[in-house]
Design a protein around this motif. Structure first.
Motif, short mmCIF file in Angstrom:
data_model
loop_
_atom_site.label_atom_id
_atom_site.label_comp_id
_atom_site.label_asym_id
_atom_site.label_seq_id
_atom_site.Cartn_x
_atom_site.Cartn_y
_atom_site.Cartn_z
N GLU A 7 0.98 -1.14 0.13
CA GLU A 7 -0.10 -0.14 0.05
C GLU A 7 0.95 1.17 -0.08
OE1 GLU A 7 0.13 -1.10 4.44
OE2 GLU A 7 -1.09 -2.31 2.84
N LEU A 8 2.06 1.17 0.19
CA LEU A 8 3.21 2.30 -0.07
C LEU A 8 3.15 2.84 -1.30
CD1 LEU A 8 5.51 1.40 2.64
CD2 LEU A 8 3.70 2.79 3.02
N ASN A 9 3.28 4.15 -1.50
CA ASN A 9 3.67 4.74 -2.98
C ASN A 9 5.10 4.90 -3.27
OD1 ASN A 9 4.22 6.78 -1.45
ND2 ASN A 9 2.78 8.17 -2.23
N GLY A 10 5.42 5.39 -4.22
CA GLY A 10 7.15 5.25 -4.56
C GLY A 10 7.86 6.34 -3.62
N ASP A 11 7.32 7.40 -3.33
CA ASP A 11 7.86 8.35 -2.44
C ASP A 11 7.92 7.96 -0.99
OD1 ASP A 11 9.08 10.87 -1.80
OD2 ASP A 11 7.23 11.40 -0.62
N ARG A 12 7.33 7.20 -0.60
CA ARG A 12 7.42 6.63 0.85
C ARG A 12 8.25 5.29 0.85
NH1 ARG A 12 2.02 5.72 3.93
NH2 ARG A 12 3.48 5.44 5.41
N LEU A 13 8.52 4.70 -0.30
CA LEU A 13 9.42 3.52 -0.39
C LEU A 13 10.69 4.00 -0.59
CD1 LEU A 13 7.64 1.24 -3.11
CD2 LEU A 13 7.94 0.71 -0.48
N ILE A 14 11.09 5.24 -1.23
CA ILE A 14 12.25 6.04 -1.19
C ILE A 14 12.70 6.17 -0.08
CG2 ILE A 14 13.56 7.89 -1.95
CD1 ILE A 14 12.06 7.46 -4.93
N ARG A 15 11.68 7.02 0.86
CA ARG A 15 12.21 7.45 2.04
C ARG A 15 12.51 6.27 3.09
NH1 ARG A 15 7.58 10.79 4.61
NH2 ARG A 15 6.50 10.18 2.68
N GLY A 16 11.90 5.32 3.05
CA GLY A 16 12.19 4.16 3.67
C GLY A 16 13.38 3.28 3.46
N GLN A 17 13.83 3.35 2.09
CA GLN A 17 15.18 2.83 1.59
C GLN A 17 16.29 3.99 2.38
OE1 GLN A 17 16.08 2.43 -2.56
NE2 GLN A 17 13.99 2.38 -2.84
N LYS A 18 16.08 5.18 2.46
CA LYS A 18 17.04 5.99 2.91
C LYS A 18 17.11 6.00 4.22
CE LYS A 18 16.75 9.76 -0.89
NZ LYS A 18 16.78 10.91 -1.05
N PHE A 19 15.77 5.66 5.07
CA PHE A 19 15.95 5.44 6.42
C PHE A 19 16.77 4.11 6.90
CE2 PHE A 19 13.87 3.60 10.18
CZ PHE A 19 14.15 4.52 11.37
N TYR A 20 16.59 3.23 6.35
CA TYR A 20 17.24 1.85 6.70
C TYR A 20 18.50 1.77 6.14
CZ TYR A 20 12.95 0.20 8.37
OH TYR A 20 11.69 -0.06 9.09
N GLN A 21 18.98 2.70 5.19
CA GLN A 21 20.48 2.42 4.50
C GLN A 21 21.18 3.51 5.58
OE1 GLN A 21 20.95 4.68 0.99
NE2 GLN A 21 22.98 3.86 0.59
N ARG A 22 20.50 4.70 6.03
CA ARG A 22 21.12 5.46 7.17
C ARG A 22 21.39 4.56 8.42
NH1 ARG A 22 19.38 8.39 11.22
NH2 ARG A 22 20.73 9.95 12.02
N ASN A 23 20.47 4.01 8.93
CA ASN A 23 20.46 3.17 10.11
C ASN A 23 21.58 2.05 9.94
OD1 ASN A 23 19.03 4.83 11.73
ND2 ASN A 23 17.17 3.48 11.19
N ARG A 24 21.66 1.36 8.75
CA ARG A 24 22.83 0.23 8.34
C ARG A 24 24.02 0.84 8.48
NH1 ARG A 24 23.31 -1.36 2.13
NH2 ARG A 24 24.08 0.53 2.50
N ASP A 25 24.36 2.08 7.86
CA ASP A 25 25.52 2.55 7.87
C ASP A 25 26.03 3.12 9.54
OD1 ASP A 25 25.32 2.23 5.25
OD2 ASP A 25 25.19 4.34 4.70
#
Length: 189
Positions: free
Chosen positions: A114-132
């Motif tokens: 149910e997530l749109n493309g913008d929320r998927l991009i924000r989720g990617q950035k959030f988890y990438q930042r936390n991973r780093d």
């Protein structure tokens, strides 16, 4: 007379080594009695060895230094940060794959459908930042583990005995008879 003189000189020469050995024994006994402290042994390679062991396996340098309570802290810190790295990496790839599927026109399944493309991009950035950040913390805890083992091994070799003391002292002032607090540093040679 010559025989008596010969016997005396012979006895004198034979008794010299006995007197020398007796004096040496007395000196050794005096040295052993005058030293009341344990002999101080210093291993100059102990800090390097402890750091090397901690570099091989986190916590092993703390075990080498006989600071057993520090090893589980190192293991827990490393394990927790590695766990968060892998969890954030998994979530990052989950969001990334869902975004790629949405861009390709394939249907997205699961909780991310149910997530749109913008929320998927924000989720990617959030988890990438936390991973780093998790990787940064993992490296930091690893280096801190090595530094702790090295410093602890250095401090174990620091000579602290009765000849060096820092004690609180209370002295009475001779002018107004008030008591003054202070510290006294004693160093005996």
């Amino acid at each position: 007379m010559k025989n008596i003189l010969f016997i005396l000189i012979t006895l004198f020469f034979f008794s010299l080594p006995a007197f020398a050995q007796d004096n040496e024994l007395k000196v050794d006994i005096i040295k052993q009695d005058s030293v009341l402290l344990k002999p101080y042994k210093m291993d100059p390679l102990a800090p390097a060895r402890a750091a090397f062991y901690s570099g091989l396996v986190p916590g092993l340098g703390q075990i080498y230094n006989k600071r057993y309570w520090k090893a589980p802290i190192a293991w827990g810190g490393m394990g927790l940060s590695i766990y968060y790295y892998s969890w954030n990496n998994k979530k990052y790839h989950e969001y990334r794959d869902a975004y790629k599927d949405k861009l390709a026109g394939r249907p997205v399944t699961g909780t991310l459908s149910e997530l749109n493309g913008d929320r998927l991009i924000r989720g990617q950035k959030f988890y990438q930042r936390n991973r780093d950040l998790s990787m940064f913390f993992t490296i930091g805890i690893y280096l801190l583990n090595i530094v702790d083992a090295n410093v602890d091994a250095h401090l174990k070799q620091f000579n602290v005995n009765e000849n060096l003391s820092l004690l609180p002292s209370v002295q009475q002032n001779q002018i107004d008879y008030k008591y003054n607090l202070g510290l006294t540093l004693n160093y005996k040679f």
